[in-house]
Design an enzyme around this catalytic site. Structure first.
Site, mmCIF file in Angstrom:
data_model
loop_
_atom_site.group_PDB
_atom_site.id
_atom_site.type_symbol
_atom_site.label_atom_id
_atom_site.label_comp_id
_atom_site.label_asym_id
_atom_site.label_seq_id
_atom_site.Cartn_x
_atom_site.Cartn_y
_atom_site.Cartn_z
ATOM 1 N N VAL A 487 0.881 -1.049 0.055
ATOM 2 C CA VAL A 487 -0.109 0.011 0.088
ATOM 3 C C VAL A 487 0.741 1.272 0.012
ATOM 4 O O VAL A 487 1.846 1.259 0.673
ATOM 5 C CB VAL A 487 -0.985 0.079 1.419
ATOM 6 N N ASP A 488 0.507 2.280 -0.921
ATOM 7 C CA ASP A 488 1.066 3.602 -0.782
ATOM 8 C C ASP A 488 0.672 4.023 0.476
ATOM 9 O O ASP A 488 -0.545 3.975 1.060
ATOM 10 C CB ASP A 488 0.692 4.468 -2.059
ATOM 11 N N LYS A 489 1.163 5.175 1.205
ATOM 12 C CA LYS A 489 0.762 5.687 2.216
ATOM 13 C C LYS A 489 -0.182 7.156 1.688
ATOM 14 O O LYS A 489 -1.106 7.143 2.294
ATOM 15 C CB LYS A 489 2.146 6.363 2.907
ATOM 16 N N THR A 490 0.682 8.129 1.082
ATOM 17 C CA THR A 490 -0.202 9.402 1.107
ATOM 18 C C THR A 490 -1.402 9.038 -0.001
ATOM 19 O O THR A 490 -1.228 8.823 -1.110
ATOM 20 C CB THR A 490 0.627 10.364 0.238
ATOM 21 N N ALA A 688 -1.830 -1.329 -3.665
ATOM 22 C CA ALA A 688 -2.965 -0.128 -3.834
ATOM 23 C C ALA A 688 -2.126 1.293 -3.688
ATOM 24 O O ALA A 688 -1.341 1.380 -2.923
ATOM 25 C CB ALA A 688 -3.628 -0.455 -2.489
#
Length: 802
Positions: A487-490, A688
């Protein structure tokens, strides 16, 4: 991550180890990691597997034809300069200059100049090279025209064959057969002509596939109906109805053709959207650059004429044309396409800038360092393009089944024809023809063809109601097997928008928090910086009064100053305030207030020469994220955070969400490499993300999952899109995936069982024992029943619990 990191870290990737194309399968191979190699005609070739090497050794010339002819193209590998000129910022603009290569997504060894169909599986070839401007797709236009005209003729044909009496059309069987012939012939012979071409190609290449089944089914139904219409007397009397007319199956041939055309139109349209995503990436680069000569005279030149070492001016609001370094001026540059982070990065002389990033405020002069195919944007395009062509080979499985099923059906039809000719009752030829045609009709791949797409169609509709948009069947099937979620954070775990998380007013300031916010917002409202806008937005949400700022001045990368209501206001970094001789005795207290969540940066405010307070701006975690992560962990999913943000910030967010694995300060190329590494370790990986920078990783993953609140490019490169940007949608999507796969397996099992039972009956195997003989009419009815059963089972997915 700062701009210097972004610029410096891209070099090893752009100039990494040389890669060679496997001449058999088309995969890119690093020589040191090749599974095998072979010498031929003084050249060394590297292979991804020993199987490819063995095939090459047996027939090397088959895979080394001249470029531009059918077969393998042994020209420059994707990612090298020639290939990238046609898929990066250096793409030629003249139609005459474009020599677009096409390849089969399932058989990458097939590379041809111009569109066509794969001689192995029959699928339409797709372009390997993408240009910024929209290209007309003659294949899509042709299929769409054929579909609409075929549908317009098939509908009245279907009504005539099934409801003629109910509609008050009292026609004799012979007249009705002729009318059906007139309606069906254009559909089968013109609408289905491409399929018959692929059917013939499958025979010539000895590669039976789904188009072999389609050609046999529609051809058999049409030819039998043609004979029944104009030569009914050759059929036994028991197979003819009133007036001596034999049954016809024109509607089956026409409807099958129309449905297959619909599938082709949907597939080709999806491919167009995929190319549109790459064009969106290419269009991030401007069409021209403002080049300065030795006398600082400015001249606009096309981007493909910009050379290394050129000096270029970049104005506010423009995109940086190529990769380079700032020489004069200062500005804030939005690098979200590279880092995924929403905060513009301050740039001054000596800082690196990346082509395609957006210059938010000031003007500067840069020196070009990497141009054309060497820019980071071109690298992102290349990575996405390569990842898109390395899709799961589900079609190969269908072709593998067809490779055994089709010859078996033909053999059974021939044997039944021979058996009736040799041993059947009179009229032997008529019985033999009826038996053979019945076998081909009942074996028509309607149920097999509908088993998967009907389940997918219903599942996609069900998912849309639950906020899960499914782009393709492969993504939906694979999602059920996923064991690792990256998963990407921002914008994925967090909101992706800066906001004021806390306000501190020092005791000796003599003002309230609202007064501090009002004063700061009044001076910040003249700034376009995102942090400034966040402060202004916080004041507006509280309905605080904002006054105009006199003597306003903004210092790029530092802060702003001005007079508000007669008071001198400074807002910015600690360095900015120190330069204005502001004493910072409470600075330690201010920085100590940084919360344990995802704080971005503190903004200090001075009023009338004294430090008055500070603001902390943070990117808040989405309220639904903790629940989603817990549900994913409960479902046995390993969650890995992947972000371009600072390690400290990423680790704090990970601790808050109980995510144990974190990869921070990574570039887009590194994101896709990490995803590939996880896949090489044997994991089924879903990715994601929501940003342009996530596009290569989304395409490289087994399943790409985009946030609906993200960029169009991310969405176009994802197999699944979560409309509300809520990670809980992944849990719902996995439930839908499992239900869909279960439904598809049920449909396929029924379709195969139907053929196993129906084909022997149609061939007359049970005639000597029970007197069972299946006419083509009953075969058609059985075929229709199998399709209706498959559709009915698929419709159960509408009530699937998510």
């Amino acid at each position: 991550m700062n701009s210097q990191d972004a610029g410096g870290m891209s070099l090893p990737i752009l100039h990494g180890p040389a890669r060679h194309r496997d001449p058999v399968c088309g995969m890119m191979v690093v020589p040191e990691k090749a599974a095998a190699k072979a010498e031929h005609a003084g050249m060394t070739y590297y292979f991804c597997s020993k199987n490819c090497a063995e095939r090459f050794s047996r027939e090397p010339e088959k895979f080394l034809v001249a470029p531009g002819t059918p077969g393998m193209d042994h020209g420059p590998a994707p990612g090298e300069h020639t290939a990238m000129r046609s898929s990066g910022a250096m793409a030629p603009r003249s139609a005459d200059e474009k020599k677009v290569r096409y390849t089969c997504p399932m058989h990458p060894q097939i590379i041809r100049m111009g569109p066509g169909s794969c001689p192995i599986c029959g699928m339409a070839l797709e372009p390997m090279d993408v240009f910024a401007e929209v290209e007309a797709d003659p294949e899509y236009s042709s299929m769409r025209l054929r579909f609409w005209l075929s549908a317009a003729l098939s509908l009245p044909l279907l009504l005539l064959s099934m409801l003629a009496e109910s509609l008050g059309l009292h026609l004799t069987p012979a007249v009705r057969n002729v009318i059906e012939f007139l309606l069906a012939t254009p559909v089968v012979l013109w609408g289905g002509w491409p399929f018959f071409g692929r059917f013939w190609s499958s025979l010539v290449n000895r590669s039976p596939n789904m188009f072999t089944l389609i050609g046999l089914g529609t051809g058999a139904a049409y030819l039998d109906s043609l004979v029944a219409t104009f030569f009914p007397q050759i059929f036994p009397a028991s197979f003819r109805g009133m007036g001596g007319a034999a049954p016809v199956y024109f509607e089956a041939a026409a409807v099958i053709t129309t449905l297959v055309l619909l599938g082709q139109v949907l597939e080709l349209r999806a491919r167009q959207r995929t190319s549109g995503a790459l064009r969106a990436l290419l269009n991030l680069a401007p069409q021209q650059g403002h080049v300065l000569d030795s006398a600082d005279a400015e001249k606009d030149v096309p981007l493909d004429q910009v050379k290394q070492g050129d000096r270029l001016r970049v104005r506010p609001g423009e995109r940086v044309p190529v990769d380079g370094v700032v020489r004069e001026g200062a500005s804030a540059v939005d690098e979200s396409m590279v880092t995924g982070e929403p905060m513009p990065v301050e740039k001054t002389a000596g800082d690196k800038v990346t082509g395609g990033t957006l210059n938010a405020s000031g003007s500067f002069i840069m020196e070009a360092e990497r141009v054309g195919s060497e820019t980071m944007l071109a690298q992102i395009v290349k990575l996405v393009s390569e990842a898109q062509r390395s899709r799961a080979p589900l079609q190969r499985l269908a072709d593998h089944v067809a490779a055994y099923f089709v010859p078996a059906v033909i053999v059974v039809a021939i044997l039944s024809f021979a058996g009736w000719i040799l041993f059947g009752p009179e009229p032997r030829f008529a019985h033999a023809l009826v038996a053979a045609v019945s076998v081909l009709i009942i074996a028509c791949p309607c149920a097999l063809g509908l088993a998967t797409p009907m389940s997918i169609m219903v599942a996609v509709g069900r998912g849309a109601h639950a906020g899960v948009l499914v782009r393709n069947a492969e993504a939906l099937e694979t999602l059920a097997k996923v064991d690792t979620l990256v998963v990407d954070k921002t914008g994925t775990l967090t909101e992706g928008k800066p906001m004021v998380s806390s306000i501190q007013v020092f005791e000796d300031a003599g003002i309230s928090k609202d007064e501090l916010l009002s004063l700061a917002a009044s001076v910040e409202q003249s700034s376009e910086h995102p942090l400034a806008r966040a402060i202004v937005r916080a004041a507006q949400e509280k309905n605080l009064p904002l006054a105009s700022a006199a003597e306003f001045r903004a210092i790029s990368g530092s802060g702003v100053e001005g007079r508000v209501l007669g008071k001198n206001i400074l807002a910015g970094t600690a360095t900015f305030l120190r330069e204005r001789r502001i004493d910072l005795p409470n600075l330690q207290d201010a920085t100590a207030l940084v919360p344990k969540s995802s704080a971005i940066t503190p903004i200090l405010v001075a009023v009338e020469g004294r430090l008055a307070g500070s603001f902390l701006l943070s990117d808040a975690i989405k309220t639904t994220t903790p629940e989603a992560i817990r549900a994913l962990h409960g479902d046995g999913i390993r969650v890995v955070m992947l972000t371009g943000d600072r390690k400290e910030t990423a680790m704090q967010v990970a601790r808050e969400l109980e995510i144990e694995e974190v990869e921070a300060e990574v570039l887009p190329q590194q994101k896709s490499e990490i995803v590939k590494r996880l896949r090489q370790q044997g994991h089924i990986v879903a990715m994601a993300g929501d940003g342009i920078n996530d596009a290569p990783a989304l395409a490289a993953a087994d399943v790409g999952i985009a946030m609906g609140t993200g960029t169009d490019v991310a969405i176009e490169n994802a197999g699944i899109t979560l409309v509300k940007g809520d990670l809980r949608g992944i849990v719902r999507a996995r439930k839908l995936s499992r239900a869909t796969i279960r439904n598809i397996k049920q449909n396929l099992a029924f379709a195969f069982l139907y053929n196993v039972i129906g084909i022997p009956i149609a061939a007359g195997v049970f005639y000597p024992f029970f007197g069972w003989l299946l006419s083509p009419m009953l075969a058609s009815a059985a075929m229709s029943f199998s399709s209706v059963s498959v559709i009915g089972n698929a419709l159960r997915l509408r009530s699937a619990s998510l």
